[in-house]
Design an enzyme around this catalytic site. Structure first.
Site, PDB file in Angstrom:
ATOM      1  N   GLN A 126      -7.642  -7.375 -10.612  1.00  0.00           N
ATOM      2  CA  GLN A 126      -6.192  -7.772 -10.548  1.00  0.00           C
ATOM      3  C   GLN A 126      -5.939  -9.067 -10.663  1.00  0.00           C
ATOM      4  O   GLN A 126      -6.354 -10.127  -9.856  1.00  0.00           O
ATOM      5  CB  GLN A 126      -5.767  -7.244  -9.026  1.00  0.00           C
ATOM      6  N   GLY A 127      -5.120  -9.692 -11.624  1.00  0.00           N
ATOM      7  CA  GLY A 127      -4.828 -10.980 -11.678  1.00  0.00           C
ATOM      8  C   GLY A 127      -3.408 -11.413 -10.924  1.00  0.00           C
ATOM      9  O   GLY A 127      -2.255 -11.358 -11.776  1.00  0.00           O
ATOM     10  N   TYR A 128      -3.560 -11.500  -9.818  1.00  0.00           N
ATOM     11  CA  TYR A 128      -2.097 -11.814  -8.789  1.00  0.00           C
ATOM     12  C   TYR A 128      -2.055 -13.150  -8.228  1.00  0.00           C
ATOM     13  O   TYR A 128      -1.370 -14.036  -8.730  1.00  0.00           O
ATOM     14  CB  TYR A 128      -1.801 -10.556  -7.833  1.00  0.00           C
ATOM     15  N   SER A 129      -3.044 -13.570  -7.182  1.00  0.00           N
ATOM     16  CA  SER A 129      -2.870 -14.408  -6.587  1.00  0.00           C
ATOM     17  C   SER A 129      -3.270 -15.541  -7.398  1.00  0.00           C
ATOM     18  O   SER A 129      -4.044 -15.621  -8.108  1.00  0.00           O
ATOM     19  CB  SER A 129      -3.967 -14.566  -5.235  1.00  0.00           C
ATOM     20  N   GLU A 244      -1.088   0.011  -3.116  1.00  0.00           N
ATOM     21  CA  GLU A 244      -2.276  -0.417  -2.357  1.00  0.00           C
ATOM     22  C   GLU A 244      -2.190  -0.662  -0.894  1.00  0.00           C
ATOM     23  O   GLU A 244      -3.322  -0.325  -0.206  1.00  0.00           O
ATOM     24  CB  GLU A 244      -2.401  -1.929  -3.112  1.00  0.00           C
ATOM     25  N   SER A 375      -0.450 -11.006   3.106  1.00  0.00           N
ATOM     26  CA  SER A 375      -0.911 -11.307   4.638  1.00  0.00           C
ATOM     27  C   SER A 375       0.055 -10.805   5.469  1.00  0.00           C
ATOM     28  O   SER A 375       1.107 -10.246   5.164  1.00  0.00           O
ATOM     29  CB  SER A 375      -0.789 -12.844   4.839  1.00  0.00           C
ATOM     30  N   GLU A 377       1.612 -12.086   7.759  1.00  0.00           N
ATOM     31  CA  GLU A 377       2.984 -12.775   7.780  1.00  0.00           C
ATOM     32  C   GLU A 377       3.929 -12.199   6.722  1.00  0.00           C
ATOM     33  O   GLU A 377       5.309 -11.955   7.194  1.00  0.00           O
ATOM     34  CB  GLU A 377       2.719 -14.088   7.687  1.00  0.00           C
TER      35      GLU A 377
END
Length: 393
Positions: A126-129, A244, A375, A377
């Protein structure tokens, strides 16, 4: 939890229980109990064994090889898998990408990739962050510029799980810089063997290599690898993340972990008596059990809504927050109960393999649980905005 099931559902539960008892290899059970990572070959072979039985893509529609099970059957299946200390399998393709392709992919994309996901012929990451963006996905900077029939991609992704094993990536890229930052994001499928990709390992605090940073330098990807419309990536990403975060709650596996902790507390002795005789230990276990029961009821409500045709909404953020908190609590108790057997150098085999030999690794890995997948938050902000919106309405 006291729930009523029909005779047919109980028969289904017995069938699943019997299959896992007969088909889960002992060495995989051992790894699950002790918190040890499975290697790539073990994961692939286990996933294929599940698929052979029709037990892998149980949440997919029947036309794509799914089981057609009710939410209750899926709930019972997951309980029995976890109770058997059987691995959960690989989730990137099955839980995340598969539903996205069914909802947004072209017929050609579905025909090509969905069968390969089932057979684990493609390993997806998964190429997200990104560095400097983290959970703020809308701030991503990896660019994809049109060049004829290709996109030319430059940028970097980080915390990319199993990128060193993967042959495919589903990736968020920026195709426009006008308007709101969410509007210029697109969703691409990338072959990992293309020139212009570099994968660098990140060894995490648990001492394992499952994370990576991935660099793209003038990487060319066909425009036919675009999922959905150009600029639709943010909508697709939110759809994927709800799946997810619902699965990331890990109710069944936490229930199995709690059962193992109760058994260990009854077996392990301190001061000449079982740990379970200690009132402080019983209070800690009871608190964990109460939190887990509340999480399970919430998960069941989400499953009920899904069965009625409602897509998971902000409640998936609540599942993610509470689910990962329960997982962290249970990992802390495993280290505490293990005592000296949970010291990191036990994993080297210096003092012999025990149920707690990898407890500290598991504990260290799960420190990230309140960060990955969005996260705490960020999840709390999602919930707050949802509640404020309902109040205003």
């Amino acid at each position: 939890m006291d729930l009523s099931f029909s005779d047919s559902e109980r028969a289904f539960q017995r069938e699943v229980r019997g299959w896992f008892a007969a088909n889960t290899p002992g060495h995989l059970r051992r790894k699950v109990v002790t918190g040890q990572m499975l290697n790539k070959d073990e994961i692939v072979q286990w996933q294929r064994r599940l698929d052979d039985q029709g037990y892998l893509v149980v949440g997919w529609p029947k036309e794509h090889g799914g089981s057609g099970w009710t939410p209750t059957q899926r709930y019972l299946f997951d309980l029995e898998r976890a109770a058997a200390n059987a691995p959960v399998g690989l989730s990137m393709g099955v839980i995340m990408l598969g539903p996205v392709l069914m909802a947004f992919g072209t017929e050609a994309q579905k025909a090509r990739y969905l069968p390969r996901i089932r057979r684990c012929e493609d390993w997806w990451c998964q190429g997200y962050s990104e560095p400097g963006a983290g959970s703020d996905l809308a701030s991503l900077k990896t660019s994809a510029v049109t060049d004829g029939d290709d996109y030319v991609i430059n940028g970097s992704k980080i915390w990319t799980t199993y990128a060193h094993w993967a042959n495919m990536m589903f990736c968020l890229v920026r195709t426009a810089n006008t308007g709101k930052k969410q509007e210029g994001i697109s969703f691409l499928l990338i072959e990992m063997d293309r020139p212009g990709i570099e994968v660098r390992p990140i060894v995490s605090i648990d001492g394992e290599h499952h994370l990576n940073q991935v660099f793209f330098t003038d990487l060319c990807v066909p425009r036919s690898n675009l999922v959905g419309r150009e600029g639709q990536g943010w909508e697709i990403a939110k759809y994927l993340l709800t799946h997810e975060r619902t699965s990331i709650a890990g109710v069944a596996d936490s229930k199995a972990a709690l059962a193992n902790l109760y058994a260990e507390a009854a077996r392990r002795r301190a001061g000449g008596r079982p740990l379970l005789d200690d009132p402080a230990v019983r209070i800690k276990l009871a608190r964990a059990e109460i939190d887990l029961m509340a999480l399970e009821y919430t998960n069941l409500r989400v499953l009920s809504s899904t069965a009625a045709g409602k897509a998971p909404g902000p409640e998936s953020s609540l599942l993610k927050i509470m689910g990962t908190a329960v997982q962290q609590t249970l990992s802390e108790l495993s280290v505490e109960f293990g005592g000296e057997q949970a010291w990191p150098w036990y994993a080297s085999g210096a003092l012999g393999e025990t149920d707690h030999a990898h407890a500290m690794e598991r504990y260290a890995f799960l420190r990230a649980a309140t960060i990955y997948g969005g996260s705490d938050e960020v999840q709390k902000t999602v919930l707050a905005r949802s509640l404020l919106g309902k109040t205003a309405a």
